[in-house]
Design an enzyme around this catalytic site. Structure first.
Site, PDB file in Angstrom:
ATOM      1  N   GLU A 440       3.120 -17.042   0.928  1.00  0.00           N
ATOM      2  CA  GLU A 440       2.763 -18.080   1.507  1.00  0.00           C
ATOM      3  C   GLU A 440       0.721 -17.209   1.994  1.00  0.00           C
ATOM      4  O   GLU A 440       0.429 -17.747   2.805  1.00  0.00           O
ATOM      5  CB  GLU A 440       2.396 -19.130   2.620  1.00  0.00           C
ATOM      6  CG  GLU A 440       3.282 -20.206   2.225  1.00  0.00           C
ATOM      7  CD  GLU A 440       3.370 -20.849   0.944  1.00  0.00           C
ATOM      8  OE1 GLU A 440       2.698 -21.227   0.508  1.00  0.00           O
ATOM      9  OE2 GLU A 440       4.469 -21.245   0.104  1.00  0.00           O
ATOM     10  N   GLY A 441       1.342 -16.005   1.349  1.00  0.00           N
ATOM     11  CA  GLY A 441      -0.122 -14.998   1.361  1.00  0.00           C
ATOM     12  C   GLY A 441       0.614 -13.778   2.180  1.00  0.00           C
ATOM     13  O   GLY A 441       0.586 -14.343   4.254  1.00  0.00           O
TER      14      GLY A 441
END
Length: 585
Positions: A440-441
């Protein structure tokens, strides 16, 4: 008093999970100067009301999810004849979870959920993730899909898919990554072709799809990024599609299998029970979500939801690792303990005590911050809160996930050689935590967002407001006249000055952005560490308002004192690193 610290009245059995219900009662009711639940809901719900839900959730997490954590790690999800089979007990546990209303509890009312505020859902998320991080990913992805469909889907799509997703009868996924397109989504090659009847044929391969296939729910609703024929290159050519595992019949029930094939399961370092799939879409029937070529707009709703959720997942894994280490340290006898009676467990050794306090002081700060972020998001419509909410997301995601790795590593260290042995269970939390700063980054992606979009873009206005908010707490601390409060205020003020200086350095790098982005991760770590001091200042102010200090209050003061001495000191070193910019380029 020292001996009591090393021989508590009750020590949880190793491997069990004790949800911090009481800690959330304190945070929600008084730590932030008000009942944050009542404030966010305009009095419709109070922290006392939420307490009943947290008691029930904690019981469910401890009794249903936690016992499956170990078997999930040892057995893992399996691909059998093209279908994913989850470990024994998972399907029944998920059905109980959904039927008990825990999926809908965290969903907004306008999407058909119960609409619990973010400060409360932060607590629920910690419980689910601490008790079983691999399992918790399943409903977490559903929540993101619900948000994306509610924000961008047509009325027909919402009516078709939201009720079953909100009830938990169906689950959702997020399909972004491809073999050649990791963080660079502009390289996505999956294609969607218009069928001419309102549907699209989606073709391509997606990897790293969390809970992409399983046997715990009746249908899986995939949200898939793809480009369309003639679309612009790069990010601007991406569109978002909803692709169900099973196509729906005339009554809206799962019918024939859509042409989505589970090619394989990723063999991972941790979270073994979470089926991370390689999915092949072979002309799969899908439906456009939102506007054509605006897929990232819809997906970012889901991604922001996921980033906050993964941050809190880090908090949950960290606390579970700490609880295991605490239990071991208070029951393990090994060597004479300096200055304490014979038979004192290893928790009495000065360095083991240091490790335990280091873990617990960070966890308490992170937990308070997760409540603050939830509350700020709940009140994003108030003046300035929207900017704060956006500003806090990359800090929350990066800090809590990076600290999960450090805390779970410290938990292994507390166990000594036994921590390296799988049977103790400590290694699982270390392995499970390692993915958190990546998906998620990554931490670097979060820090680039923080520096580029949150600091440079507004000339440092939002971070300056954060510094002001910290100083408000320090003024109140100083007024108490308490010795711990005075030390905490003095150390935190010096850290704020160092952080302000580093922020000016970042703003000064505007003409040479490589310098700013080369030190964006240290800058983010610096701000996160300072936020931890702010959270302890907030906690101490609330504690010192009590007419008498409880045992928990004394623990909170000790943690604050420790954090300010051991962790806030790192702000100064990180500020020096930020000032150096890129070296050797």
């Amino acid at each position: 008093m020292a001996i009591a610290n090393f021989a508590p009245k009750t020590v949880p059995e190793a491997g069990t999970y004790v949800p911090p219900v009481g800690e959330y009662a304190f945070l929600l009711r008084e730590a932030f100067g008000a009942d944050v639940v009542a404030r966010a809901t305009a009095g419709a719900l109070s922290a006392e009301d939420a307490g009943d839900a947290l008691e029930a959730a904690g019981e469910f997490a401890a009794q249903v999810f936690a016992p499956l954590d170990r078997v999930g790690d040892e057995v893992g999800a399996q691909l059998v004849d093209g279908n994913v089979v989850t470990p024994t007990g998972f399907s029944a546990a998920y059905k109980s979870f959904a039927e008990s209303g825990w999926v809908s509890a965290s969903v907004a009312e306008d999407a058909g959920g119960d609409g619990l505020p973010g400060s409360v859902t932060a607590a629920l998320s910690e419980f689910w993730n601490a008790s079983n991080a691999a399992f918790a990913l399943c409903p977490a992805l559903s929540h993101g899909a619900i948000r994306a469909l509610q924000a961008n889907g047509t009325e027909e799509l919402r009516a078709t898919y939201l009720p079953k997703l909100v009830s938990g009868e169906w689950t959702g996924t997020m399909n972004l990554t491809e073999p050649q397109a990791g963080s660079d989504l502009g390289a996505v090659r999956t294609m969607a072709r218009d069928n001419g009847d309102g549907s699209w044929a989606v073709t391509g391969q997606k990897i790293f799809i969390t809970w992409g296939d399983h046997d715990v729910a009746d249908n899986i609703i995939h949200l898939v990024l793809a480009r369309t024929e003639g679309a612009p290159e790069g990010h601007r050519g991406l569109s978002l599609f909803v692709v169900p595992k099973f196509s729906l019949d005339a009554n809206g029930n799962p019918g024939e299998r859509n042409s989505v094939v589970t090619v394989g399961l990723e063999h991972k370092l941790g979270i073994h029970a979470s089926p991370t799939c390689v999915l092949q879409f072979e002309g799969s029937t899908g439906y456009l979500v939102g506007e054509l070529h605006h897929g990232l707009t819809g997906m970012f709703v889901m991604m922001n939801e996921a980033r906050v959720g993964i941050g809190v997942q880090g908090l949950g894994v960290a606390d579970r690792a700490y609880q295991r280490a605490y239990s071991y340290a208070h029951t393990r006898l090994q060597g004479a303990v300096i200055g304490l009676p014979e038979g004192t467990p290893i928790a009495g050794h000065p360095d083991v005590r240091r490790l335990l306090l280091s873990m617990s002081s960070r966890i308490s700060a992170m937990r308070a911050f997760s409540v603050l972020v939830g509350d700020v998001h709940d009140r994003a419509g108030e003046d300035g809160n929207a900017a704060l909410a956006e500003f806090f997301v990359p800090i929350l995601k990066s800090w809590l996930t990076e600290q999960a790795v450090h805390v779970s590593s410290d938990a292994v260290q507390v166990h000594g050689g036994m921590g390296f042995i799988e049977e103790t269970g400590a290694a699982q939390h270390f392995r499970d935590s390692r993915i958190l700063p990546i998906y998620e980054g990554t931490t670097a992606i979060q820090s680039n967002d923080l520096v580029g979009r949150k600091v440079l873009r507004d000339g440092g206005k939002t971070v300056a407001r954060v510094f002001e908010m910290i100083r408000e707490q320090l003024t109140a601390l100083t007024a108490t006249g308490d010795a711990v409060a005075a030390r905490l205020a003095e150390r935190t003020e010096r850290a704020v000055v160092a952080a302000e200086r580093a922020t000016q350095e970042i703003l000064g790098f505007g003409a040479s952005p490589r310098d700013a982005f080369a030190v964006s991760v240290p800058f983010q770590e610096m701000l996160a560490t300072l936020v931890g001091g702010w959270m302890h200042a907030t906690i101490v102010n609330a504690v010192l308002a009590h007419p008498e200090l409880s045992e928990e209050d004394t623990r909170r003061l000790t943690e604050a004192d420790f954090y300010s001495a051991h962790h806030l000191a790192q702000v100064h070193a990180l500020a020096e690193t930020v000032a150096a910019g890129e070296i050797g380029a």
